[in-house]
Write a protein that holds these residues in place. Structure first.
Motif, PDB file in Angstrom:
ATOM      1  N   ASP A   1       0.832  -1.201   0.000  1.00 21.49           N
ATOM      2  CA  ASP A   1       0.000   0.000   0.000  1.00 21.49           C
ATOM      3  C   ASP A   1       0.868   1.254   0.000  1.00 21.49           C
ATOM      4  O   ASP A   1       0.629   2.186  -0.769  1.00 21.49           O
ATOM      5  CB  ASP A   1      -0.933  -0.008   1.201  1.00 21.49           C
ATOM      6  CG  ASP A   1      -1.855   1.198   1.219  1.00 21.49           C
ATOM      7  OD1 ASP A   1      -2.664   1.348   0.289  1.00 21.49           O
ATOM      8  OD2 ASP A   1      -1.755   2.005   2.174  1.00 21.49           O
TER       9      ASP A   1
ATOM     10  N   ALA B   1       3.966   4.058  -7.881  1.00 25.59           N
ATOM     11  CA  ALA B   1       2.560   4.427  -8.104  1.00 25.59           C
ATOM     12  C   ALA B   1       2.172   4.208  -9.566  1.00 25.59           C
ATOM     13  O   ALA B   1       2.066   5.144 -10.362  1.00 25.59           O
ATOM     14  CB  ALA B   1       2.329   5.878  -7.696  1.00 25.59           C
ATOM     15  N   CYS B   2       1.975   2.947  -9.912  1.00 24.33           N
ATOM     16  CA  CYS B   2       1.540   2.618 -11.269  1.00 24.33           C
ATOM     17  C   CYS B   2       0.666   1.368 -11.201  1.00 24.33           C
ATOM     18  O   CYS B   2       0.730   0.608 -10.217  1.00 24.33           O
ATOM     19  CB  CYS B   2       2.736   2.398 -12.195  1.00 24.33           C
ATOM     20  SG  CYS B   2       3.731   0.975 -11.767  1.00 24.33           S
TER      21      CYS B   2
ATOM     22  N   TYR C   1       2.100  -2.294 -10.123  1.00 21.19           N
ATOM     23  CA  TYR C   1       2.422  -2.463  -8.707  1.00 21.19           C
ATOM     24  C   TYR C   1       1.183  -2.342  -7.829  1.00 21.19           C
ATOM     25  O   TYR C   1       1.042  -3.050  -6.824  1.00 21.19           O
ATOM     26  CB  TYR C   1       3.494  -1.451  -8.286  1.00 21.19           C
ATOM     27  CG  TYR C   1       4.874  -1.866  -8.732  1.00 21.19           C
ATOM     28  CD1 TYR C   1       5.694  -2.621  -7.907  1.00 21.19           C
ATOM     29  CD2 TYR C   1       5.344  -1.528  -9.993  1.00 21.19           C
ATOM     30  CE1 TYR C   1       6.953  -3.021  -8.321  1.00 21.19           C
ATOM     31  CE2 TYR C   1       6.606  -1.928 -10.419  1.00 21.19           C
ATOM     32  CZ  TYR C   1       7.409  -2.678  -9.576  1.00 21.19           C
ATOM     33  OH  TYR C   1       8.648  -3.081 -10.003  1.00 21.19           O
ATOM     34  N   GLN C   2       0.265  -1.462  -8.199  1.00 20.26           N
ATOM     35  CA  GLN C   2      -0.930  -1.289  -7.385  1.00 20.26           C
ATOM     36  C   GLN C   2      -1.862  -2.492  -7.484  1.00 20.26           C
ATOM     37  O   GLN C   2      -2.356  -2.993  -6.465  1.00 20.26           O
ATOM     38  CB  GLN C   2      -1.657  -0.010  -7.810  1.00 20.26           C
ATOM     39  CG  GLN C   2      -0.888   1.260  -7.471  1.00 20.26           C
ATOM     40  CD  GLN C   2      -1.416   2.477  -8.205  1.00 20.26           C
ATOM     41  OE1 GLN C   2      -2.154   2.366  -9.173  1.00 20.26           O
ATOM     42  NE2 GLN C   2      -1.035   3.662  -7.742  1.00 20.26           N
TER      43      GLN C   2
ATOM     44  N   GLY D   1       2.861   1.394  -3.387  1.00 24.17           N
ATOM     45  CA  GLY D   1       1.981   1.701  -4.509  1.00 24.17           C
ATOM     46  C   GLY D   1       1.492   3.133  -4.528  1.00 24.17           C
ATOM     47  O   GLY D   1       0.978   3.604  -5.550  1.00 24.17           O
ATOM     48  N   LYS D   2       1.646   3.840  -3.406  1.00 27.77           N
ATOM     49  CA  LYS D   2       1.241   5.253  -3.337  1.00 27.77           C
ATOM     50  C   LYS D   2       2.442   6.199  -3.466  1.00 27.77           C
ATOM     51  O   LYS D   2       2.254   7.418  -3.535  1.00 27.77           O
ATOM     52  CB  LYS D   2       0.533   5.528  -2.015  1.00 27.77           C
ATOM     53  CG  LYS D   2      -0.838   4.859  -1.897  1.00 27.77           C
ATOM     54  CD  LYS D   2      -1.441   5.087  -0.523  1.00 27.77           C
ATOM     55  CE  LYS D   2      -2.823   4.453  -0.408  1.00 27.77           C
ATOM     56  NZ  LYS D   2      -3.383   4.564   0.966  1.00 27.77           N
ATOM     57  N   THR D   3       3.653   5.644  -3.501  1.00 24.38           N
ATOM     58  CA  THR D   3       4.850   6.505  -3.493  1.00 24.38           C
ATOM     59  C   THR D   3       5.753   6.184  -4.679  1.00 24.38           C
ATOM     60  O   THR D   3       5.445   6.553  -5.806  1.00 24.38           O
ATOM     61  CB  THR D   3       5.595   6.349  -2.149  1.00 24.38           C
ATOM     62  OG1 THR D   3       5.888   4.959  -1.917  1.00 24.38           O
ATOM     63  CG2 THR D   3       4.753   6.862  -0.989  1.00 24.38           C
TER      64      THR D   3
END
Length: 296
Positions: A206, A214-215, A218-219, A209-211
């Protein structure tokens, strides 16, 4: 739409793609080895046929979305294939992931019949196919590309043209699938490292995937791997093995060493040997857990 299209291959990807064409007003003739897969399309107005060759309108367009090179050659060149019937000025829009060598072979055979072979493999899972949000790689004769634009615009959110070499789009597709598989292996190793050190896998992916990562790959795959959620499959693990095999085959012919691809091939092969071929291809992560002594 005035043009009738033949569509072969109504699996997880082909069925929603064909439904979108029907909704856009195209007339469809459809074929699938398992006839039951055609029922939702017939309910929406498609005409079902019993042989691959029967989908083709002389001089028309046929779309194929099948599992592998052998299946593609069978519906095109087999005893009941469509190549001869498609004939002069016909277009075969091949949207399957196959080898560049097969694309070149089929392009030559189509040219002898006066028809055009276009490679148009796609990126996107079944939900993207249903939403008409696929990313489409395209290569082949320019005249054919112009005619299929209305079809491709229904199926995808973006079309990337890689020239007139009929094998080029398949090379691009294989490079993309190699990168996705490499990312899944890396995520599986990283999340297993976190787990064995007492850290929650989902919290790790999490944050990442937000840093820095972030694509969508990966998300989306990261979330599935963190949660160990590998069914229902969007893309079968057995097909991942097939695709990495094609990567290595293409690399060998071009004299390109690809050690990561060799590692991935072994990972997929071991997974199939353990009975995981019908799981999503992200289930390769289970092999990482196995190696780390984690029972799943």
């Amino acid at each position: 739409m005035s043009e009738r299209i033949g569509f072969i291959g109504l699996g997880n990807m082909g069925q929603p793609m064909a439904l979108n064409l029907l909704k856009a007003g195209f007339e469809l003739r459809v074929y699938n080895r398992n006839p039951a897969k055609a029922e939702p399309l017939v309910a929406q107005g498609a005409q079902q046929v019993s042989k691959p060759g029967e989908v083709a309108e002389p001089g028309g367009i046929v779309i194929t979305m099948v599992a592998n090179d052998s299946a593609l050659e069978s519906v095109v060149l087999g005893k009941e294939g469509f190549l001869e019937r498609l004939g002069q000025n016909g277009i075969h829009l091949s949207m399957s992931t196959v080898s560049p060598a097969t694309a070149h072979k089929l392009a030559d055979l189509h040219a002898k019949q006066g028809s055009i072979y276009l490679a148009a493999p796609v990126f996107g899972r079944p939900e993207a196919a249903a939403a008409g949000k696929l990313w489409i790689c395209l290569s082949g004769a320019q005249t054919g590309k112009e005619r299929v634009q209305p079809v491709l615009k229904v199926l995808g959110q973006g079309i990337f043209d890689f020239g007139e070499d009929p094998g080029a789009a398949n090379v691009v597709k294989l490079t993309g699938n190699f990168l996705i598989a490499s990312a899944m292996e890396a995520m599986a190793e990283a999340l297993t490292l976190a787990e064995k050190n007492g850290i929650d896998r989902s919290k790790v992916i999490d944050m990442l995937g937000k840093t820095s990562f972030a694509c969508p790959i990966y998300q989306n795959y990261g979330k599935a791997i963190a949660e160990e959620r590998y069914t229902p499959p969007g893309f079968y693990l057995s097909l991942g093995l097939k695709d990495v095999g094609l990567v290595l085959q293409t690399a060998d012919s071009a004299k390109v060493p690809m050690p990561f691809a060799s590692l991935l091939h072994d990972r997929f092969l071991a997974s199939v040997a353990k009975g995981r071929g019908d799981m999503d291809w992200s289930a390769l992560a289970l092999g990482v857990s196995d190696d780390a002594g984690l029972s799943k």
